[in-house]
Design an enzyme around this catalytic site. Sequence first.
Site, PDB file in Angstrom:
ATOM      1  N   ARG A  86      24.714  11.797  -5.773  1.00 16.78           N
ATOM      2  CA  ARG A  86      24.112  12.962  -5.138  1.00 16.78           C
ATOM      3  C   ARG A  86      25.087  14.129  -5.155  1.00 16.78           C
ATOM      4  O   ARG A  86      26.294  13.951  -5.332  1.00 16.78           O
ATOM      5  CB  ARG A  86      23.658  12.638  -3.719  1.00 16.78           C
ATOM      6  CG  ARG A  86      24.783  12.388  -2.762  1.00 16.78           C
ATOM      7  CD  ARG A  86      24.249  11.982  -1.390  1.00 16.78           C
ATOM      8  NE  ARG A  86      25.316  11.766  -0.448  1.00 16.78           N
ATOM      9  CZ  ARG A  86      25.168  11.143   0.705  1.00 16.78           C
ATOM     10  NH1 ARG A  86      23.994  10.680   1.060  1.00 16.78           N
ATOM     11  NH2 ARG A  86      26.191  10.982   1.512  1.00 16.78           N
ATOM     12  N   ARG A  93      31.266  16.595   7.361  1.00 16.88           N
ATOM     13  CA  ARG A  93      30.334  16.325   8.455  1.00 16.88           C
ATOM     14  C   ARG A  93      30.920  16.836   9.767  1.00 16.88           C
ATOM     15  O   ARG A  93      32.144  17.001   9.864  1.00 16.88           O
ATOM     16  CB  ARG A  93      30.125  14.797   8.585  1.00 16.88           C
ATOM     17  CG  ARG A  93      29.665  14.159   7.309  1.00 16.88           C
ATOM     18  CD  ARG A  93      30.178  12.714   7.191  1.00 16.88           C
ATOM     19  NE  ARG A  93      29.955  12.206   5.835  1.00 16.88           N
ATOM     20  CZ  ARG A  93      28.855  11.584   5.434  1.00 16.88           C
ATOM     21  NH1 ARG A  93      27.897  11.327   6.301  1.00 16.88           N
ATOM     22  NH2 ARG A  93      28.714  11.188   4.196  1.00 16.88           N
ATOM     23  N   ASP A 129      27.903  12.050  12.535  1.00 14.78           N
ATOM     24  CA  ASP A 129      28.457  11.739  11.204  1.00 14.78           C
ATOM     25  C   ASP A 129      27.400  11.958  10.116  1.00 14.78           C
ATOM     26  O   ASP A 129      27.719  11.902   8.934  1.00 14.78           O
ATOM     27  CB  ASP A 129      28.986  10.299  11.147  1.00 14.78           C
ATOM     28  CG  ASP A 129      27.978   9.299  11.644  1.00 14.78           C
ATOM     29  OD1 ASP A 129      27.538   9.425  12.802  1.00 14.78           O
ATOM     30  OD2 ASP A 129      27.598   8.389  10.885  1.00 14.78           O
TER      31      ASP A 129
HETATM   32  P1  AMP Z   1      24.745   5.349   7.876  1.00 16.29           P
HETATM   33  O1  AMP Z   1      23.891   4.649   8.854  1.00 16.29           O
HETATM   34  O2  AMP Z   1      24.330   5.095   6.430  1.00 16.29           O
HETATM   35  O3  AMP Z   1      24.927   6.805   8.165  1.00 16.29           O
HETATM   36  O4  AMP Z   1      26.169   4.660   7.982  1.00 16.29           O
HETATM   37  C1  AMP Z   1      27.002   4.701   9.125  1.00 16.29           C
HETATM   38  C2  AMP Z   1      28.374   4.264   8.713  1.00 16.29           C
HETATM   39  O5  AMP Z   1      28.353   2.924   8.238  1.00 16.29           O
HETATM   40  C3  AMP Z   1      28.993   5.090   7.605  1.00 16.29           C
HETATM   41  O6  AMP Z   1      30.358   5.154   7.855  1.00 16.29           O
HETATM   42  C4  AMP Z   1      28.671   4.280   6.371  1.00 16.29           C
HETATM   43  O7  AMP Z   1      29.524   4.548   5.302  1.00 16.29           O
HETATM   44  C5  AMP Z   1      28.793   2.843   6.891  1.00 16.29           C
HETATM   45  N1  AMP Z   1      27.934   1.909   6.169  1.00 16.29           N
HETATM   46  C6  AMP Z   1      26.587   1.841   6.217  1.00 16.29           C
HETATM   47  N2  AMP Z   1      26.140   0.848   5.433  1.00 16.29           N
HETATM   48  C7  AMP Z   1      27.227   0.265   4.872  1.00 16.29           C
HETATM   49  C8  AMP Z   1      27.434  -0.824   3.971  1.00 16.29           C
HETATM   50  N3  AMP Z   1      26.420  -1.508   3.481  1.00 16.29           N
HETATM   51  N4  AMP Z   1      28.695  -1.114   3.626  1.00 16.29           N
HETATM   52  C9  AMP Z   1      29.730  -0.431   4.134  1.00 16.29           C
HETATM   53  N5  AMP Z   1      29.609   0.592   4.978  1.00 16.29           N
HETATM   54  C10 AMP Z   1      28.378   0.945   5.350  1.00 16.29           C
HETATM   55 MG    MG Z   2      25.755   8.317   7.425  1.00  8.44          MG
END
Ligand code: AMP
Ligand code: MG
Length: 494
Positions: free
Chosen positions: A170, A177, A246
Amino acid sequence: MQLFHHYASELSEICSQVKPFPVTRARVAMRNETLAKDLGIDIAELETPALLSALFSNDGELQKNSIAQKYGGHQFGQWNPHLGDGRGLLLGEIKSPAGQFWDLHLKGAGPTPYSRHADGRAVLRSTIREYLASEALYALGIPSSRSLCLLTSEEPVQREQLERGAMMIRTCESHLRFGHFEFFHHSNQPEQLEALFAYSFKYHFPECLDSDSPHQAMFQTIVDNTALMIAKWQAYGFNHGVMNTDNMSIHGITFDYGPYAFLDDFIPEYVCNRSDHNGRYAFDQQPSIGLWNLNALAHAFTPFMQIEDIKTVLMSYEVTLLNEYQTLMKRRLGLYEQAFNEQKLAAEIDIVVSEWMDILKDETADFHQSFRVVSEHLLSIENQEYNNISDFFVNAERVKSWCESYRDIQQKLFDISGNNWAKTQSNMLAVNPKFILRNHLAQEAIAAAEDDDFSLCEALITVLSSPFDDHPEFARFAKPPADPEKGIALSCSS
Ligand code: AMP
Ligand code: MG
């Protein structure tokens, strides 16, 4: 493509060098030719062999300086310092032909120091949802990150069940952030916070350096852009679903798509995120949560601004948001903007707009089709034939009476503007989408893609990229869902 590595080199202390982890049998399933062209990227570089080599081979152009960024965030109101790119890498910045720098970011790239025991991967389902949504919002004029390409793999990823894995690249101005600034403030690292601000001014807010208080100018810009973005979400029925700090961009763009939804029926308190039990991020809470988030960000500006100045800037949020929202709603109803200043007419216009929204709410009418129906049948209103519109609603008399008031106001506005019904209709058709990314459509496209058929994804991209056009061959995508498929809420699993 030529990549720059300003973040990696100038902010090396606050990120980690991480290489993308290859996945088995990856292939490029979707490519965004228009965006590639806009960014000056040769589309051939997004073909499978070229892209895989650039991402995963030892001397690959796209993996030379890839990094994971450190940040924190308020998640559902609670401060969490343990965040960062857990599964996304900044590959570098690209300079567009217009001279702007844009991040290239690979999502689903594998574990990083911030993965917190998770796998660093993304599933095909959520990757497609992000790909489609960012293009859909962009085409509606709502600032968003953009999708450059999507890679599938045959590597299974464990979520609530085993799913297909995928990656996407992307682009957006930057991935900075609110949580970046919050983290270095709350963890008491003033030098890192200053470095982050210096970087932001240099690459993203250079005009603020001309101000007496660059920090205040930057904060004001973030407040303005956030207010404008959220006003647009509200005007087009978009529920983000996870407005943690975030997931808030300092550029006021929509990104980090999770369990988002465009409304089907107009239910203001709708919650698209099944994990959001208290409705913190409900559709109608988004404006106030935006302010809450800006308030959280404001703490990181306290070393550089007087509290009174911070308050003044924050106070401007509501005014900017409401002004933009009201302008957009009036525009959607084809009401002549210059007349908003004429007090008596302005009051009548406000009444007709709010009565319209009350009708939609009381009838739980389809948010998008309601506007499109009025636009398509505007000439019936001119002729005082209201059935075409009232048939769409339960309380036909109430709608007819609204049409009558609306017609009166339009006639008065035409006297001032010199517009006419036909001209107004074409304006309205250009701001009221026929096609919207409804969750049931995304689900259908995902199901086909899970079987390696991306034709539905491509068809959706076609209509969502020009959602105001007719696309008669895709008429079925314009229909609201049947009752059981309405208002699908999703979990955060991605
Ligand atoms: P998100 O809900 O996608 O905004 O993610 C919240 C946090 O969790 C961020 O720091 C992401 O990079 C991390 N995160 C979400 N899913 C994963 C995953 N499958 N593996 C590692 N980090 C993750
Ligand atoms: Mg996120």
